[in-house]
Motif scaffolding. Structure first.
Motif, PDB file in Angstrom:
ATOM      1  N   ASP A 125       1.075  -1.232   0.164  1.00  0.00           N
ATOM      2  CA  ASP A 125       0.228   0.177   0.105  1.00  0.00           C
ATOM      3  C   ASP A 125       1.111   1.160   0.104  1.00  0.00           C
ATOM      4  N   ILE A 126       1.934   1.280   0.523  1.00  0.00           N
ATOM      5  CA  ILE A 126       3.022   2.352   0.573  1.00  0.00           C
ATOM      6  C   ILE A 126       3.856   2.508  -0.350  1.00  0.00           C
ATOM      7  N   ILE A 127       4.028   1.496  -1.164  1.00  0.00           N
ATOM      8  CA  ILE A 127       4.931   1.554  -2.165  1.00  0.00           C
ATOM      9  C   ILE A 127       3.922   1.600  -3.236  1.00  0.00           C
ATOM     10  N   ARG A 128       2.242   1.560  -3.307  1.00  0.00           N
ATOM     11  CA  ARG A 128       1.228   2.093  -4.145  1.00  0.00           C
ATOM     12  C   ARG A 128       0.850   3.816  -4.380  1.00  0.00           C
ATOM     13  N   MET A 130       3.666   5.434  -3.288  1.00  0.00           N
ATOM     14  CA  MET A 130       5.419   6.608  -3.830  1.00  0.00           C
ATOM     15  C   MET A 130       4.795   7.521  -4.137  1.00  0.00           C
ATOM     16  N   PRO A 131       4.116   7.447  -5.557  1.00  0.00           N
ATOM     17  CA  PRO A 131       4.230   8.942  -6.476  1.00  0.00           C
ATOM     18  C   PRO A 131       3.373  10.221  -5.931  1.00  0.00           C
ATOM     19  N   THR A 132       2.565   9.805  -4.506  1.00  0.00           N
ATOM     20  CA  THR A 132       1.961  10.955  -4.035  1.00  0.00           C
ATOM     21  C   THR A 132       3.139  11.361  -3.191  1.00  0.00           C
ATOM     22  N   ILE A 133       3.696  10.811  -2.654  1.00  0.00           N
ATOM     23  CA  ILE A 133       4.730  11.238  -1.279  1.00  0.00           C
ATOM     24  C   ILE A 133       5.796  11.857  -2.240  1.00  0.00           C
ATOM     25  N   ILE A 134       6.005  11.302  -3.189  1.00  0.00           N
ATOM     26  CA  ILE A 134       7.483  12.004  -4.381  1.00  0.00           C
ATOM     27  C   ILE A 134       7.059  13.311  -4.695  1.00  0.00           C
ATOM     28  N   GLU A 135       5.088  13.903  -4.676  1.00  0.00           N
ATOM     29  CA  GLU A 135       4.948  14.900  -6.147  1.00  0.00           C
ATOM     30  C   GLU A 135       4.661  15.332  -4.160  1.00  0.00           C
ATOM     31  N   ILE A 136       4.641  15.196  -3.583  1.00  0.00           N
ATOM     32  CA  ILE A 136       4.599  15.825  -1.740  1.00  0.00           C
ATOM     33  C   ILE A 136       5.902  16.614  -1.648  1.00  0.00           C
ATOM     34  N   VAL A 137       6.980  15.792  -1.529  1.00  0.00           N
ATOM     35  CA  VAL A 137       7.987  16.123  -1.398  1.00  0.00           C
ATOM     36  C   VAL A 137       8.960  16.628  -2.378  1.00  0.00           C
ATOM     37  N   ARG A 138       8.098  17.072  -3.900  1.00  0.00           N
ATOM     38  CA  ARG A 138       8.922  17.638  -4.937  1.00  0.00           C
ATOM     39  C   ARG A 138       8.451  19.204  -4.843  1.00  0.00           C
ATOM     40  N   GLU A 139       6.806  19.153  -4.293  1.00  0.00           N
ATOM     41  CA  GLU A 139       5.944  20.960  -4.686  1.00  0.00           C
ATOM     42  C   GLU A 139       6.817  21.036  -3.010  1.00  0.00           C
ATOM     43  N   ARG A 140       6.864  20.557  -2.104  1.00  0.00           N
ATOM     44  CA  ARG A 140       7.397  21.262  -0.869  1.00  0.00           C
ATOM     45  C   ARG A 140       9.284  21.652  -1.004  1.00  0.00           C
ATOM     46  N   SER A 141       9.897  21.072  -1.690  1.00  0.00           N
ATOM     47  CA  SER A 141      10.905  21.490  -1.720  1.00  0.00           C
ATOM     48  C   SER A 141      10.896  22.622  -3.164  1.00  0.00           C
ATOM     49  N   LYS A 142       9.832  23.125  -3.925  1.00  0.00           N
ATOM     50  CA  LYS A 142       9.805  24.091  -5.021  1.00  0.00           C
ATOM     51  C   LYS A 142       9.512  25.467  -3.865  1.00  0.00           C
ATOM     52  N   ILE A 143       8.471  25.365  -3.072  1.00  0.00           N
ATOM     53  CA  ILE A 143       8.788  25.812  -2.106  1.00  0.00           C
ATOM     54  C   ILE A 143       9.738  26.970  -1.508  1.00  0.00           C
TER      55      ILE A 143
END
Length: 183
Positions: A125-128, A130-143
């Motif tokens: 479930d966590i692997i499934r 993961m794309p959402t988690i990666i996107e959140i981290v990416r957006e947080r990094s941009k901000i």
């Protein structure tokens, strides 16, 4: 501009539900049949009052029944289940759930709300998610990187007037001195 970005994924957002269960008095052969019917690798075990008391995994069946040459139709689930059941609250963070899995060296947690087994969270479930988690981290990094670049002074040469300054700031992709920023 201070943007506080605190998006935390919680167990409820990633868990699988409903949960398939068997009674602790069922045979391991029946548990294996139910697992096959539902295409799952583990099944939760409940007591006579429908309280979650354990879990039986494919590994439990292989190691504790088949490898020992025990007859699956005669062995009760309670004899081979892993117990006590490690559980997590549906509002817990995924980080907490992953830490709990790591500490206990397990791949699945029962999700219990008010004493009732509401779901299961597994490493799959966590692997499934993961794309959402990666996107959140990416957006947080941009901000966060955008805020730093716009707010911190840098020492160097201005991209427009080429004058040396201790007060360069990033503006629209250029590092500008105070005078060029004012224009």
């Amino acid at each position: 501009m201070d943007l506080e970005f605190r998006r935390t994924l919680i167990v409820r957002e990633a868990m699988s539900s409903p949960v398939v269960t068997v009674s602790e008095n069922d045979s391991t052969a029946n548990a294996a049949r139910v697992m096959k019917e539902h295409g799952i690798g583990a099944i939760f075990v409940h007591d006579g009052e429908s309280r979650p008391v354990g879990i039986v995994t494919e590994r439990d069946l292989v190691y504790r029944v088949i490898a020992e040459g025990r007859p699956p139709g005669e062995i009760k689930v309670e004899e081979v289940m892993s117990s006590p059941l490690v559980t997590v609250d549906p509002e817990a963070s995924l980080e907490d759930a992953m830490a709990l899995m790591g500490i206990n060296d397990i791949r699945r947690l029962g999700v219990v709300y008010r004493g009732s087994l509401e779901g299961v969270i597994s490493n799959k479930d966590i692997i499934r998610i993961m794309p959402t988690i990666i996107e959140i981290v990416r957006e947080r990094s941009k901000i966060q990187s955008g805020d730093r670049a716009a707010g911190q002074s840098i020492v160097g040469y201005c991209d427009r007037c080429e004058m040396y300054t201790t007060n360069l700031r990033s503006v629209a992709g250029e590092f500008l001195c105070e005078d060029c920023r004012a224009e």
